[in-house]
Design an enzyme around this catalytic site. Sequence first.
Site, PDB file in Angstrom:
ATOM      1  N   TYR A   1      37.224  47.981  49.862  1.00 38.23           N
ATOM      2  CA  TYR A   1      36.266  46.976  49.388  1.00 38.23           C
ATOM      3  C   TYR A   1      35.224  47.604  48.469  1.00 38.23           C
ATOM      4  O   TYR A   1      34.987  47.135  47.349  1.00 38.23           O
ATOM      5  CB  TYR A   1      35.583  46.307  50.590  1.00 38.23           C
ATOM      6  CG  TYR A   1      34.551  45.257  50.208  1.00 38.23           C
ATOM      7  CD1 TYR A   1      34.953  43.998  49.783  1.00 38.23           C
ATOM      8  CD2 TYR A   1      33.189  45.532  50.292  1.00 38.23           C
ATOM      9  CE1 TYR A   1      34.012  43.030  49.441  1.00 38.23           C
ATOM     10  CE2 TYR A   1      32.243  44.571  49.959  1.00 38.23           C
ATOM     11  CZ  TYR A   1      32.660  43.323  49.531  1.00 38.23           C
ATOM     12  OH  TYR A   1      31.723  42.366  49.192  1.00 38.23           O
TER      13      TYR A   1
ATOM     14  N   SER B   1      28.298  44.020  44.601  1.00 44.16           N
ATOM     15  CA  SER B   1      27.795  44.173  45.966  1.00 44.16           C
ATOM     16  C   SER B   1      26.901  45.394  46.045  1.00 44.16           C
ATOM     17  O   SER B   1      27.046  46.340  45.259  1.00 44.16           O
ATOM     18  CB  SER B   1      28.980  44.353  46.924  1.00 44.16           C
ATOM     19  OG  SER B   1      28.512  44.717  48.211  1.00 44.16           O
TER      20      SER B   1
HETATM   21  N1  LIG Z   1      28.529  37.745  51.852  1.00 47.39           N
HETATM   22  C1  LIG Z   1      27.979  38.887  51.513  1.00 47.39           C
HETATM   23  O1  LIG Z   1      27.165  39.494  52.200  1.00 47.39           O
HETATM   24  C2  LIG Z   1      28.344  39.529  50.238  1.00 47.39           C
HETATM   25  C3  LIG Z   1      27.708  40.710  49.891  1.00 47.39           C
HETATM   26  C4  LIG Z   1      28.024  41.315  48.687  1.00 47.39           C
HETATM   27  C5  LIG Z   1      28.953  40.743  47.869  1.00 47.39           C
HETATM   28  N2  LIG Z   1      29.562  39.593  48.236  1.00 47.39           N
HETATM   29  C6  LIG Z   1      30.554  39.051  47.312  1.00 47.39           C
HETATM   30  O2  LIG Z   1      30.256  37.705  47.034  1.00 47.39           O
HETATM   31  C7  LIG Z   1      31.454  37.021  46.720  1.00 47.39           C
HETATM   32  C8  LIG Z   1      31.512  35.746  47.540  1.00 47.39           C
HETATM   33  O3  LIG Z   1      31.556  36.060  48.887  1.00 47.39           O
HETATM   34  P1  LIG Z   1      31.163  35.039  50.040  1.00 47.39           P
HETATM   35  O4  LIG Z   1      30.403  35.824  51.021  1.00 47.39           O
HETATM   36  O5  LIG Z   1      30.568  33.835  49.507  1.00 47.39           O
HETATM   37  O6  LIG Z   1      32.600  34.772  50.691  1.00 47.39           O
HETATM   38  P2  LIG Z   1      33.406  33.417  50.901  1.00 47.39           P
HETATM   39  O7  LIG Z   1      34.652  33.817  51.633  1.00 47.39           O
HETATM   40  O8  LIG Z   1      32.545  32.398  51.521  1.00 47.39           O
HETATM   41  O9  LIG Z   1      33.799  32.992  49.462  1.00 47.39           O
HETATM   42  C9  LIG Z   1      34.789  33.658  48.723  1.00 47.39           C
HETATM   43  C10 LIG Z   1      35.670  32.626  48.055  1.00 47.39           C
HETATM   44  O10 LIG Z   1      36.589  33.306  47.222  1.00 47.39           O
HETATM   45  C11 LIG Z   1      37.821  32.653  47.330  1.00 47.39           C
HETATM   46  N3  LIG Z   1      38.913  33.532  46.954  1.00 47.39           N
HETATM   47  C12 LIG Z   1      39.431  34.572  47.652  1.00 47.39           C
HETATM   48  N4  LIG Z   1      40.478  35.072  46.987  1.00 47.39           N
HETATM   49  C13 LIG Z   1      40.640  34.369  45.875  1.00 47.39           C
HETATM   50  C14 LIG Z   1      41.552  34.410  44.808  1.00 47.39           C
HETATM   51  N5  LIG Z   1      42.542  35.294  44.771  1.00 47.39           N
HETATM   52  N6  LIG Z   1      41.415  33.516  43.808  1.00 47.39           N
HETATM   53  C15 LIG Z   1      40.429  32.610  43.856  1.00 47.39           C
HETATM   54  N7  LIG Z   1      39.535  32.514  44.841  1.00 47.39           N
HETATM   55  C16 LIG Z   1      39.640  33.383  45.846  1.00 47.39           C
HETATM   56  C17 LIG Z   1      37.902  32.238  48.769  1.00 47.39           C
HETATM   57  O11 LIG Z   1      38.844  31.203  48.960  1.00 47.39           O
HETATM   58  C18 LIG Z   1      36.480  31.820  49.059  1.00 47.39           C
HETATM   59  O12 LIG Z   1      36.289  30.449  48.856  1.00 47.39           O
HETATM   60  C19 LIG Z   1      32.578  37.992  47.003  1.00 47.39           C
HETATM   61  O13 LIG Z   1      32.987  38.612  45.806  1.00 47.39           O
HETATM   62  C20 LIG Z   1      31.937  39.004  47.897  1.00 47.39           C
HETATM   63  O14 LIG Z   1      32.559  40.240  47.846  1.00 47.39           O
HETATM   64  C21 LIG Z   1      29.280  38.983  49.397  1.00 47.39           C
END
Ligand SMILES: NC(=O)c1ccc[n+]([C@@H]2O[C@H](COP(=O)([O-])OP(=O)(O)OC[C@H]3O[C@@H](n4cnc5c(N)ncnc54)[C@H](O)[C@@H]3O)[C@@H](O)[C@H]2O)c1
Length: 683
Positions: free
Chosen positions: A573, A560
């Site tokens: 986080y 991130s």
């Molecule tokens: N959305 C953003 O702006 C953003 C920014 C930086 C980083 N990220 C990172 O991107 C990744 C995806 O995020 P997203 O925004 O698509 O969120 P999202 O919630 O849409 O997807 C995350 C997925 O991870 C799954 N998950 C959670 N805990 C889990 C576990 N213990 N085992 C297996 N699966 C698990 C959830 O069920 C979900 O389907 C994350 O690591 C997040 O930190 C997101």
Amino acid sequence: MSNIMAANPTVAELIARSNRLGSDPNNTNYAGGNTSAKGSEIDPVTGEAVELVWVKGSGGDLGTLKAEGLAVLRLDRLQALVDVYPGVEREDEMVAAFDYCLHGKGGAAPSIDTAMHGLVDAAHVDHLHPDSGIAIATAADGEQLTKAIFGDKVTWVPWRRPGFQLGLDIAKIKEANPQSVGCILGGHGITAWGDTSEEAEANSLWIIDTAAAYIAEHSKAEPFGSALDGYGALPVEERRAKAAALAATLRSIASADAPMVGHYNDDERVLEFLASTEHPRLAALGTSCPDHFLRTKVKPLVLDLPADASVEDSIARLKELHEAYRADYQGYYDRNADADSPAIRGADPAIILIPGVGMFSYGKNKQTARVAGEFYLNAINVMRGAEGLSNYAPIDEAEKFRIEYWALEEAKLQRLPKPKPLASRIALVTGAASGIGKAIATRLAAEGACVVIADLDAEKAQAAAAEIGGSDVAVGIAANVTDEDAVQGAVDATVLAFGGLDIVINNAGLSLSKALLDTTVADWDLQHNVMAKGSFLVSRAAAKVLIEQGLGGDVVYISSKNSIFAGPNNIAYSATKADQAHQVRLLAAELGEHGVKVNGINPDGVVRGSGIFAGGWGAKRAAVYGVDEEDLGKYYAQRTLLKREVLPENVANAVFVLCSADLSHTTGLHIPVDAGVAAAFLR
Ligand SMILES: NC(=O)c1ccc[n+]([C@@H]2O[C@H](COP(=O)([O-])OP(=O)(O)OC[C@H]3O[C@@H](n4cnc5c(N)ncnc54)[C@H](O)[C@@H]3O)[C@@H](O)[C@H]2O)c1
Ligand SMILES: [Zn+2]
């Protein structure tokens, strides 16, 4: 054109008959065999009726054949080729001559079997590869058996490579035996005919069923010999665990010359074959039907250890057997190739048999790998039938080679479209049922990779996989990345689904935006367990496979912007994201010697599609910034240098680039996908 053709009742009947015949695996193998019908149509040039033959074109599958899959030729011109035929030595030239017989645009490309359909004097002709028919065709005394089973209704045609001469042979035999309804083609399959489409179909089925019934009635009790002590099937859990433990080694064996996708099959017929005394002798004899050699290679690699051999001993022995297999295949090539032969196409096995465990089959993509396994199962059925009645006697080595390295087959291979950038690569994406992970899985699949979608909820993972494609493309599984055993289970499921693993995406995550004083130990632990520890567990389990395979690989962390950016209300986080970011560098340093690249992506502000944002984080962030939650994406966009909203697809694009050949020399890197946030510039 297809509408006009489909409107012709002869064509409609032919398609319906082909689909019925082709959808039953007892009748023919996948994409094997072909059917035809002769009939007339009004020639748009003259307004007169013209006699045509419609015949399944090159490469199609009977079960799913459509009118567009038919080649359409003028019968008078096709039959006139007999007068210019230069003889069997130059029969391959006739394939080019088919193009001069096409009617209109001709439909699909005519196959090598077109001559048989055009020259046999019957309105409807089926050429099929049924296991029961090939069992008779490959029995040492196939000719006598044909007489015994069918009397004079089915004649014997000695082995000849498919082509113009085989068409002439069959036409002649039919003419000399007007009472016959079809023939057994030695070493190959069957051909049947009829005056009507129903009659041809009935004759085909009669030959197939009669052969099967004869085998059932007259076969000796143990066609593969008596039970081989210690080679019986392991209980299902045990054999799957052993299959998973061996998969990486097996893939490295199948992929020494070119990377392959694998398919695991523990069908009881495979296990029974491997549990019988005669299996080493029969496997060494190789397959026979001409369709097989390109898919299964002439013979499989067979592990010669009992079912309870340890994984360690099995791996050591498989590596020795691989060397021997390669030397043997090179010998086969060298003995048979001449100056005009195409270059050797790799010396690794396409089929690997493990007693007690089952069969692994390999191909350049999942579908090809799966079909190779189906073909070997056909071969087992054929051997059972032939050995039950007589002795299995496939065509000889020189003939196998002529087919495997046939100039016409080589030309077909050369015409295949260029593979997609990630073809033959296998990806595991965690947290891929939603948001960024789902977009990554979708993109990787679109670029040709096989993907496993792992997430907390099996149903959601399976639904996401189904959106991406069938089981040859995407598979959904439940796996909590905080659980060591579940992570091992996810890696095992991946190698059992696709034979190996190349691309690992540590994406699973969640976000709780809290000030230091509000952050509980549980908040801290949860986020660190899913992201820092979860990524470590996934990387560790995956690396074991990547290292053993020896095919390099990619590990990508979705960290991130917050891994380097310091803002308030984000201690747990952002700290765990920083941990992930340093795992990238540490593992890039450690896994480089294995050709494994480890990189990361720093996304920011991906609101649309993100479960993290929908699940409360978005509302909180919006409140912090004093904007409506639905305007959060736009709000983030105007904070960026490029003033663009970041979408899950933008992150997926960056993952694809990292895993593509263009970044083959890049490891330890993070790519920001944040539309430009100066405070998070990497330096
Ligand atoms: N959305 C953003 O702006 C953003 C920014 C930086 C980083 N990220 C990172 O991107 C990744 C995806 O995020 P997203 O925004 O698509 O969120 P999202 O919630 O849409 O997807 C995350 C997925 O991870 C799954 N998950 C959670 N805990 C889990 C576990 N213990 N085992 C297996 N699966 C698990 C959830 O069920 C979900 O389907 C994350 O690591 C997040 O930190 C997101
Ligand atoms: Zn055939």
